[in-house]
Motif scaffolding. Sequence first.
Motif, PDB file in Angstrom:
ATOM      1  N   LEU A   1      -0.641  -0.486  -7.283  1.00 30.43           N
ATOM      2  CA  LEU A   1      -0.357  -0.912  -5.565  1.00 30.43           C
ATOM      3  C   LEU A   1      -1.403  -0.663  -5.215  1.00 30.43           C
ATOM      4  O   LEU A   1      -1.822  -1.413  -3.949  1.00 30.43           O
ATOM      5  CB  LEU A   1       0.464   0.383  -5.111  1.00 30.43           C
ATOM      6  N   GLU A   2      -2.847  -0.219  -5.527  1.00 24.83           N
ATOM      7  CA  GLU A   2      -4.089  -0.325  -4.934  1.00 24.83           C
ATOM      8  C   GLU A   2      -4.412  -1.689  -4.272  1.00 24.83           C
ATOM      9  O   GLU A   2      -4.744  -1.892  -3.243  1.00 24.83           O
ATOM     10  CB  GLU A   2      -5.263   0.048  -5.963  1.00 24.83           C
ATOM     11  N   PRO A   3      -4.453  -2.928  -5.261  1.00 26.75           N
ATOM     12  CA  PRO A   3      -4.819  -4.107  -4.593  1.00 26.75           C
ATOM     13  C   PRO A   3      -3.730  -4.452  -3.258  1.00 26.75           C
ATOM     14  O   PRO A   3      -4.444  -5.312  -2.388  1.00 26.75           O
ATOM     15  CB  PRO A   3      -4.753  -5.139  -5.590  1.00 26.75           C
ATOM     16  N   ILE A   4      -2.573  -4.114  -3.420  1.00 31.94           N
ATOM     17  CA  ILE A   4      -1.636  -4.220  -2.423  1.00 31.94           C
ATOM     18  C   ILE A   4      -1.983  -3.332  -1.134  1.00 31.94           C
ATOM     19  O   ILE A   4      -1.942  -4.097   0.174  1.00 31.94           O
ATOM     20  CB  ILE A   4      -0.059  -4.194  -2.932  1.00 31.94           C
ATOM     21  N   PHE A   5      -2.300  -2.245  -1.356  1.00 27.82           N
ATOM     22  CA  PHE A   5      -2.451  -1.531  -0.101  1.00 27.82           C
ATOM     23  C   PHE A   5      -3.820  -1.777   0.642  1.00 27.82           C
ATOM     24  O   PHE A   5      -3.754  -1.542   1.893  1.00 27.82           O
ATOM     25  CB  PHE A   5      -2.598  -0.019  -0.461  1.00 27.82           C
ATOM     26  N   ASN A   6      -4.521  -2.308  -0.402  1.00 23.30           N
ATOM     27  CA  ASN A   6      -6.091  -2.900   0.238  1.00 23.30           C
ATOM     28  C   ASN A   6      -6.072  -4.047   1.108  1.00 23.30           C
ATOM     29  O   ASN A   6      -7.128  -4.329   1.598  1.00 23.30           O
ATOM     30  CB  ASN A   6      -6.993  -2.495  -0.810  1.00 23.30           C
ATOM     31  N   ASN A   7      -5.328  -4.999   0.915  1.00 18.90           N
ATOM     32  CA  ASN A   7      -4.845  -6.277   1.340  1.00 18.90           C
ATOM     33  C   ASN A   7      -4.002  -6.254   2.242  1.00 18.90           C
ATOM     34  O   ASN A   7      -2.923  -6.720   1.509  1.00 18.90           O
ATOM     35  CB  ASN A   7      -5.211  -7.076   0.231  1.00 18.90           C
ATOM     36  N   VAL A   8      -3.884  -6.526   3.485  1.00 16.73           N
ATOM     37  CA  VAL A   8      -3.019  -6.790   4.445  1.00 16.73           C
ATOM     38  C   VAL A   8      -2.506  -8.363   4.185  1.00 16.73           C
ATOM     39  O   VAL A   8      -3.520  -9.252   4.048  1.00 16.73           O
ATOM     40  CB  VAL A   8      -3.541  -6.548   5.723  1.00 16.73           C
ATOM     41  N   GLY A   9      -1.156  -8.482   3.917  1.00 15.59           N
ATOM     42  CA  GLY A   9      -0.598  -9.794   3.566  1.00 15.59           C
ATOM     43  C   GLY A   9      -0.546 -10.195   2.221  1.00 15.59           C
ATOM     44  O   GLY A   9       0.316 -11.295   1.736  1.00 15.59           O
ATOM     45  N   SER A  10      -0.988  -9.466   1.492  1.00 10.59           N
ATOM     46  CA  SER A  10      -0.826  -9.459  -0.304  1.00 10.59           C
ATOM     47  C   SER A  10       0.585  -9.248  -0.761  1.00 10.59           C
ATOM     48  O   SER A  10       1.478  -8.325   0.065  1.00 10.59           O
ATOM     49  CB  SER A  10      -1.729  -8.727  -0.911  1.00 10.59           C
ATOM     50  N   ARG A  11       1.155  -9.855  -1.738  1.00  7.51           N
ATOM     51  CA  ARG A  11       2.445  -9.220  -2.179  1.00  7.51           C
ATOM     52  C   ARG A  11       2.304  -9.556  -3.776  1.00  7.51           C
ATOM     53  O   ARG A  11       1.504 -10.255  -4.075  1.00  7.51           O
ATOM     54  CB  ARG A  11       3.420 -10.065  -1.586  1.00  7.51           C
ATOM     55  N   PHE A  12       3.241  -8.901  -4.448  1.00 11.16           N
ATOM     56  CA  PHE A  12       3.350  -8.875  -6.042  1.00 11.16           C
ATOM     57  C   PHE A  12       4.720  -9.222  -6.075  1.00 11.16           C
ATOM     58  O   PHE A  12       5.717  -8.526  -5.877  1.00 11.16           O
ATOM     59  CB  PHE A  12       2.807  -7.778  -6.532  1.00 11.16           C
ATOM     60  N   ASP A  13       4.948 -10.254  -6.924  1.00 17.86           N
ATOM     61  CA  ASP A  13       6.407 -10.742  -7.199  1.00 17.86           C
ATOM     62  C   ASP A  13       6.733 -10.155  -8.540  1.00 17.86           C
ATOM     63  O   ASP A  13       6.111 -10.197  -9.352  1.00 17.86           O
ATOM     64  CB  ASP A  13       6.957 -12.184  -6.890  1.00 17.86           C
ATOM     65  N   PHE A  14       8.053  -9.886  -8.729  1.00 24.30           N
ATOM     66  CA  PHE A  14       8.346  -9.710  -9.925  1.00 24.30           C
ATOM     67  C   PHE A  14      10.026 -10.014 -10.225  1.00 24.30           C
ATOM     68  O   PHE A  14      10.702 -10.183  -9.371  1.00 24.30           O
ATOM     69  CB  PHE A  14       8.457  -8.001 -10.324  1.00 24.30           C
ATOM     70  N   ASP A  15      10.016 -10.641 -11.506  1.00 21.15           N
ATOM     71  CA  ASP A  15      11.283 -11.327 -11.586  1.00 21.15           C
ATOM     72  C   ASP A  15      11.656 -10.889 -13.391  1.00 21.15           C
ATOM     73  O   ASP A  15      10.975 -11.583 -14.017  1.00 21.15           O
ATOM     74  CB  ASP A  15      11.346 -12.733 -11.367  1.00 21.15           C
ATOM     75  N   TYR A  16      12.251  -9.895 -13.677  1.00 22.06           N
ATOM     76  CA  TYR A  16      12.428  -9.347 -15.314  1.00 22.06           C
ATOM     77  C   TYR A  16      13.927  -8.796 -15.537  1.00 22.06           C
ATOM     78  O   TYR A  16      14.525  -8.527 -14.721  1.00 22.06           O
ATOM     79  CB  TYR A  16      11.137  -8.503 -15.282  1.00 22.06           C
ATOM     80  N   SER A  17      13.932  -8.515 -16.967  1.00 20.56           N
ATOM     81  CA  SER A  17      15.253  -7.975 -17.232  1.00 20.56           C
ATOM     82  C   SER A  17      14.643  -6.642 -17.436  1.00 20.56           C
ATOM     83  O   SER A  17      13.848  -6.211 -18.239  1.00 20.56           O
ATOM     84  CB  SER A  17      15.841  -8.531 -18.294  1.00 20.56           C
ATOM     85  N   LEU A  18      15.929  -5.639 -16.968  1.00 25.18           N
ATOM     86  CA  LEU A  18      15.576  -4.404 -17.656  1.00 25.18           C
ATOM     87  C   LEU A  18      16.826  -3.943 -18.364  1.00 25.18           C
ATOM     88  O   LEU A  18      17.936  -3.773 -17.980  1.00 25.18           O
ATOM     89  CB  LEU A  18      15.526  -3.419 -16.001  1.00 25.18           C
ATOM     90  N   ASP A  19      16.354  -3.181 -19.461  1.00 24.59           N
ATOM     91  CA  ASP A  19      17.554  -2.804 -20.407  1.00 24.59           C
ATOM     92  C   ASP A  19      17.924  -1.297 -19.914  1.00 24.59           C
ATOM     93  O   ASP A  19      17.201  -0.466 -20.086  1.00 24.59           O
ATOM     94  CB  ASP A  19      16.759  -2.798 -21.617  1.00 24.59           C
TER      95      ASP A  19
END
Length: 175
Positions: free
Chosen positions: A5-23
């Motif tokens: 989360l550090e890069p997300i907290f430190n950069n306003v406007g940033s985002r991390f997308d995810f799309d995966y299968s959870l068993d």
Amino acid sequence: MIIELEPIFNNVGSRFDFDYSLDLTALNLNSGFPFDSPVAVSGCVKNSAGVVTLTANVNAVYHSLCDRCAEEIKIPMKIPVEHGIVASLSNEDDGEFIVVEDMRLNLDALITEDVILFVPNKLLCSEKCKGLCPQCGANLNSGQCGCEKPIDPRLEVLKQFLDKTAGAEDTVSNE
Ligand SMILES: [Zn+2]
Ligand SMILES: [Zn+2]
């Protein structure tokens, strides 16, 4: 999946997308293992004006037995996930937030918890499921069985009362 989360907290406007299968096949719910195929998780963690939020959608198929008639059921579920994320709590009334002190979000654990909370304790093949006959065990969805309907014990009292009254009337009219 662990999200840093550090890069997300430190950069306003940033985002991390995810799309995966959870068993979740090992997840034991209501004495069964309802997710026999992986669930699909997609969403993002984003920083909007300094506020970090997680939003996701979980698509799962719940595989179990109807609680009334014991027929096999497969229910597709769309589970919405939404959380505010903070590094530490500033106010006492921040209970709605997920606190991630080490800046590493265990997404799998969070999604699993939300799935558990979403699944109702009882699931039916249909709202109109008629269940099983308590006497012969026949599935009443596929037609009536030959059993007589059991009388509600409270109505049994009324029936006896009415029989008695009817009997008394008969006596009167016969005389
Ligand atoms: Zn049923
Ligand atoms: Zn029956």
